[in-house]
Write an enzyme that holds these catalytic residues in place. Structure first.
Site, PDB file in Angstrom:
ATOM      1  NE  ARG A  44      -3.686  -2.200   2.862  1.00  0.00           N
ATOM      2  CZ  ARG A  44      -3.447  -3.147   3.460  1.00  0.00           C
ATOM      3  NH1 ARG A  44      -2.352  -3.326   4.012  1.00  0.00           N
ATOM      4  NH2 ARG A  44      -4.143  -3.901   3.583  1.00  0.00           N
ATOM      5  NE  ARG A  69      -3.212  -3.922  -1.028  1.00  0.00           N
ATOM      6  CZ  ARG A  69      -2.598  -4.256  -0.299  1.00  0.00           C
ATOM      7  NH1 ARG A  69      -1.286  -4.625  -0.186  1.00  0.00           N
ATOM      8  NH2 ARG A  69      -3.702  -4.947   0.744  1.00  0.00           N
ATOM      9  CG  HIS A  73      -6.434  -8.589   1.849  1.00  0.00           C
ATOM     10  ND1 HIS A  73      -6.823  -9.062   0.548  1.00  0.00           N
ATOM     11  CD2 HIS A  73      -6.434  -7.465   1.481  1.00  0.00           C
ATOM     12  CE1 HIS A  73      -6.736  -8.110  -0.336  1.00  0.00           C
ATOM     13  NE2 HIS A  73      -6.301  -6.940   0.313  1.00  0.00           N
TER      14      HIS A  73
END
Length: 304
Positions: free
Chosen positions: A147, A250, A273
């Protein structure tokens, strides 16, 4: 138009001071409502919840997008709330009626050749320091799936206050992701080479007391907005036909990795995640890739 609707629009214009464009949108929504009621037939003040449910379903079957249906229902709900305050209706028939859930759009990813072209591009940059820095940024975003916040949080060396750092000897990046969760991701050879080159030059740009791996021309830590601006410019220079932003790299990382490996759980871990359902969106992207291959290659794919 029904007198109640006319008076409500006057209320929205005079007391709520809604813009002309918004008033026009509300007028269209009320015209739809009046048309539905006339076909029922039922008076506007006598409309019940089951009527609204049926009309919302009809809007959906006519192809109206969930967001557009939600706008219609919001306008109708406001009308009946206003009628209720005036004592003209006993209940609001739109309360509790919701538009169909909108499907999540697929994240946009670059094609493999586009991503490689961007990573390989060397800008005609007057300042070779910035070219080396931006090249390293692209390699880490695409090569590690970081990120943008994780990227700018990297320090040049590990330390007690470091949010993240690169370990070139171990070919890994230690990052601080969402929810202050740390994770370690592998760094490929291309990204390692780009990082080594940038680190050789970094001291010429960074302030002596600045720990950040990536710094601006002022010698301080780069911001996410600065990364977005530099990446957009670099993509244009590389001739990419689409707007490129950090999260697109990403998405590209995840999509290309899943296409090659098919290992959804590994992609989940690499992206950081918490829930695999977040990662499953990339299986849809992967199917899209398979569909294109099938359509292009299979003799029975194209039907007249």
């Amino acid at each position: 138009m029904d007198d109640d609707i006319v008076r409500h629009l006057q209320y929205l214009e005079v007391e709520r001071r809604l813009a002309a464009r918004t008033l026009a949108m509300y007028g269209e929504a009320f015209e739809r409502l009046r048309g539905f009621a006339a076909k029922q037939p039922v008076e506007l003040r006598a409309v019940q919840v089951h009527h609204v449910h049926r009309w919302a379903a009809q809007l959906h079957s006519q192809g109206l997008a969930p967001r557009s249906i939600a706008i219609q229902l919001s306008a109708w709900r406001g009308l009946y709330r206003w009628l209720g305050r005036s004592g003209l209706v006993a209940l609001n028939p739109v309360d509790g009626v919701r538009a169909p859930k909108a499907g999540k759009p697929l994240p946009k990813a670059l094609a493999v050749d586009q991503a490689v072209a961007l990573a390989d591009h060397r800008a005609a940059e007057a300042n070779p320091l910035l070219d080396a820095r931006d090249h390293c940024i692209v390699e880490l975003l695409y090569g590690c799936g970081l990120r943008v916040g994780e990227l700018v949080g990297l320090d040049a060396a590990p330390g007690p206050q470091a949010a993240g750092w690169l370990d070139l000897a171990d070919a890994s990046a230690h990052v601080l992701g969402k929810g202050s969760k740390r994770r370690t991701v592998p760094v490929g050879q291309a990204a390692i080479a780009a990082a080594r080159h940038w680190l050789e030059l970094r001291a010429q740009l960074a302030r002596p007391d600045e720990p950040a791996l990536f710094v601006s021309t002022r010698g301080t830590r780069l911001t996410p907005s600065q990364v977005r601006s530099r990446l957009k410019s670099r993509a244009l220079q590389a001739g990419l036909p689409t707007h490129v932003h950090p999260h697109m790299l990403r998405h590209s990382f995840a999509t290309h990795l899943l296409q090659s490996s098919g290992d959804l759980r590994a992609v989940q871990e690499l992206l950081g995640h918490a829930n695999i359902t977040t990662t499953q969106v990339y299986t849809r992207l992967d199917f899209g890739h398979l569909s294109k291959v099938y359509d292009a290659a299979h003799p029975r794919a194209r039907r007249k």
